[in-house]
Design a protein around this motif. Structure first.
Motif, PDB file in Angstrom:
ATOM      1  N   CYS A 295      30.174 -13.931  11.081  1.00 46.40           N
ATOM      2  CA  CYS A 295      29.938 -12.853  11.903  1.00 46.40           C
ATOM      3  C   CYS A 295      28.600 -12.639  12.502  1.00 46.40           C
ATOM      4  O   CYS A 295      27.672 -13.401  12.100  1.00 46.40           O
ATOM      5  N   PRO A 296      28.296 -12.073  13.619  1.00 41.87           N
ATOM      6  CA  PRO A 296      27.074 -12.156  14.037  1.00 41.87           C
ATOM      7  C   PRO A 296      26.130 -11.249  13.429  1.00 41.87           C
ATOM      8  O   PRO A 296      24.670 -11.471  13.542  1.00 41.87           O
ATOM      9  N   GLY A 297      26.480 -10.511  12.370  1.00 39.27           N
ATOM     10  CA  GLY A 297      25.396  -9.562  11.416  1.00 39.27           C
ATOM     11  C   GLY A 297      25.336  -8.406  12.214  1.00 39.27           C
ATOM     12  O   GLY A 297      25.390  -8.101  13.420  1.00 39.27           O
ATOM     13  N   CYS A 298      24.716  -7.359  11.377  1.00 39.26           N
ATOM     14  CA  CYS A 298      24.603  -6.003  12.128  1.00 39.26           C
ATOM     15  C   CYS A 298      23.568  -5.206  11.086  1.00 39.26           C
ATOM     16  O   CYS A 298      23.276  -5.951  10.315  1.00 39.26           O
ATOM     17  N   ARG A 300      24.465  -3.571   8.815  1.00 33.78           N
ATOM     18  CA  ARG A 300      24.845  -3.769   7.492  1.00 33.78           C
ATOM     19  C   ARG A 300      24.426  -4.828   6.721  1.00 33.78           C
ATOM     20  O   ARG A 300      24.344  -4.960   5.513  1.00 33.78           O
ATOM     21  N   THR A 301      23.689  -5.625   7.524  1.00 35.17           N
ATOM     22  CA  THR A 301      23.300  -6.935   6.882  1.00 35.17           C
ATOM     23  C   THR A 301      21.685  -7.151   6.925  1.00 35.17           C
ATOM     24  O   THR A 301      21.203  -8.033   7.843  1.00 35.17           O
ATOM     25  N   MET A 339      31.268 -13.988   6.212  1.00 38.81           N
ATOM     26  CA  MET A 339      30.947 -12.612   6.868  1.00 38.81           C
ATOM     27  C   MET A 339      30.124 -11.916   6.163  1.00 38.81           C
ATOM     28  O   MET A 339      29.863 -12.142   4.898  1.00 38.81           O
ATOM     29  N   GLY A 340      29.544 -10.994   6.897  1.00 35.79           N
ATOM     30  CA  GLY A 340      28.348 -10.358   6.359  1.00 35.79           C
ATOM     31  C   GLY A 340      28.637  -9.170   5.452  1.00 35.79           C
ATOM     32  O   GLY A 340      27.415  -8.795   4.898  1.00 35.79           O
ATOM     33  N   CYS A 341      29.869  -8.689   5.597  1.00 32.89           N
ATOM     34  CA  CYS A 341      30.153  -7.269   4.623  1.00 32.89           C
ATOM     35  C   CYS A 341      31.391  -7.436   3.936  1.00 32.89           C
ATOM     36  O   CYS A 341      32.269  -7.933   4.605  1.00 32.89           O
ATOM     37  N   ASN A 344      34.296  -5.239   7.023  1.00 36.02           N
ATOM     38  CA  ASN A 344      35.093  -5.582   7.979  1.00 36.02           C
ATOM     39  C   ASN A 344      35.339  -7.197   7.605  1.00 36.02           C
ATOM     40  O   ASN A 344      36.433  -7.753   8.349  1.00 36.02           O
ATOM     41  N   GLY A 345      34.496  -7.779   6.856  1.00 30.58           N
ATOM     42  CA  GLY A 345      34.555  -9.374   6.282  1.00 30.58           C
ATOM     43  C   GLY A 345      35.867  -9.619   5.860  1.00 30.58           C
ATOM     44  O   GLY A 345      36.557 -10.709   6.270  1.00 30.58           O
TER      45      GLY A 345
HETATM   46  S1  SF4 Z   1      31.591  -8.320   9.345  1.00 34.12           S
HETATM   47 FE1  SF4 Z   1      30.338  -6.617   8.688  1.00 34.12          FE
HETATM   48  S2  SF4 Z   1      28.028  -7.478   8.495  1.00 34.12           S
HETATM   49 FE2  SF4 Z   1      29.538  -8.557  10.124  1.00 34.12          FE
HETATM   50  S3  SF4 Z   1      29.112  -7.778  11.880  1.00 34.12           S
HETATM   51 FE3  SF4 Z   1      30.985  -7.079  11.272  1.00 34.12          FE
HETATM   52  S4  SF4 Z   1      30.375  -5.048   9.922  1.00 34.12           S
HETATM   53 FE4  SF4 Z   1      28.503  -6.316  10.463  1.00 34.12          FE
END
Ligand code: SF4
Length: 407
Positions: A295-298, A300-301, A339-341, A344-345
């Motif tokens: 994922c692109p990260g946001c 949350r990461t 995935m970063g979280c 949604n991961g």
């Molecule tokens: S998977 Fe989680 S960390 Fe990755 S972009 Fe989506 S919400 Fe952000």
């Protein structure tokens, strides 16, 4: 995606091009071919990265002399990639004077605009005669930057006499097509079989490249080699090449590709191979390497741990691929998600063959791992990356190792 354009199949070494075979990725060295060790090293790197054909410059006697030694050294290292000789101006002389070079090469690339300032057609025909003698295919590579100026001048003159002359760009496009078709006809008159000819018409502008290949695809049955010439450095070259090739490949045009990136000084030449593979893989045409979805990260990461792990997994896969390719057939179809979280991961992880969702900021330090869509384990502690890699290794052994046994 449209059905692939039908073309005649051409064999380059053991690699099939056109005629329904898969789209082949090739590359070109930038070493001095006369330097055998340097060239062998770079060809090996390109082949290890997955280049299925490698072109080398054969521009003088020293380079021609080196070709059979390069081939021999590569074979001793078990690198059996077909070598293509790139000839300009003196190709007719070199191929005649150095038969060992002609024999060691799997294809000759001829630019009909660069076969000498005098006796151009005669020189072209001499190269074709050598191709016939040694049973080699040729690529007739017309390049807008080195277009046959005499042919262009004739076309311009005729155009000027028309009641409604075309633009000079249109005349140039017509000349490129004519040059390729005329050269193909001439080669066949000399006696080269139709299934020994590949054509390319390289341009440096994205839209021009799309236009010329669409026209070329409509008027000939030869397999087409695609590539944006002088694509440029870094992101510019990658984006321009991807934009041009994606349109054409999506229309079923193109049987072999090369991405002409200008590397950074001391940069990795094999990058052009990986970009070519990624274009084909992104279009769903052909898989070369396990796909890592990250994922692109946001917000949350906040930590870089997630990017580091995605990068580590990607690097590990790339490093292992030369080995995996041989012992785990089909491993290139593997789909990994990082995935970063955990919000949604997991959804994306479930769609992958094996996926991990790392804890985001303020989330519990737990990383659920999904295998074939099922929650398999939740990793915790300081060794999440290492443990996930081990799970990925086991997955590959179990799934693709078995395939090998059944093969
Ligand atoms: S998977 Fe989680 S960390 Fe990755 S972009 Fe989506 S919400 Fe952000």
């Amino acid at each position: 995606m449209q059905k692939r354009r039908e073309s005649i199949q051409v064999k380059v070494g053991d690699v099939l091009i056109g005629g329904g075979s898969h789209v082949v990725v090739q590359s070109m060295t930038n070493t001095d071919t006369a330097d055998v060790d340097d060239t062998v090293k770079q060809v090996t790197e390109l082949a290890d990265a997955g280049s299925e054909i490698v072109r080398i410059t054969v521009n003088n006697k020293q380079a021609a002399q080196a070709v059979p030694f390069i081939k021999e050294k590569l074979l001793r290292k078990n690198v059996d990639v077909p070598l293509v000789g790139d000839f300009h101006y003196n190709g007719h002389v070199l191929l005649t004077e150095f038969p060992d070079a002609a024999m060691a090469l799997s294809k000759f690339r001829i630019n009909p605009g660069n076969t000498g300032s005098r006796g151009r057609d005669k020189n072209f025909c001499t190269i074709v005669e050598q191709a016939i003698k040694y049973d080699k295919p040729v690529r007739i590579g017309v390049n807008w930057g080195s277009l046959d100026q005499q042919l262009l001048a004739e076309k311009m003159d005729k155009n000027n006499d028309l009641p409604e002359p075309k633009s000079s760009k249109e005349v140039m496009m017509d000349t490129i097509i004519d040059s390729a078709m005329r050269s193909s006809a001439m080669a066949q008159e000399v006696g080269l079989a139709e299934d020994k000819i590949i054509i390319s018409c390289k341009m440096s502008g994205v839209q021009d490249l799309i236009d010329i290949y669409q026209r070329m695809a409509a008027v000939c049955r030869h397999p087409l080699h695609l590539g944006l010439t002088e694509a440029g450095m870094g992101m510019k070259g990658i984006v321009a090449s991807s934009a041009a090739l994606a349109v054409l490949l999506n229309q079923g045009i193109g049987d072999t590709i090369r991405i002409s990136l200008t590397p950074q000084p001391g940069g990795d030449r094999a990058e052009e191979v990986r970009v070519g593979q990624q274009i084909l893989q992104s279009l769903g045409i052909r898989n070369f390497i396990p796909q890592v979805t990250a994922c692109p990260g946001c917000g949350r990461t906040k930590s870089t741990y997630f990017q580091e792990l995605a990068d580590e997994i990607q690097g590990y896969i790339r490093e292992m691929m030369p080995i995996w390719r041989d012992i785990y057939p089909g491993v290139e179809d593997l789909h990994v998600a990082v995935m970063g979280c955990v919000v949604n991961g997991p959804g994306e992880s479930k769609f992958a063959d094996i996926g991990i969702s790392l804890p985001g900021t303020f989330e519990e330090p737990k990383a659920p791992v999904y295998v074939d869509g099922e929650h398999r384990v939740t990793l915790t502690g300081d060794h999440i990356g290492k443990e996930f890699r081990k799970m990925m290794d086991d997955y590959i052994i179990n799934r693709f190792g078995r395939q090998k046994e059944s093969v």
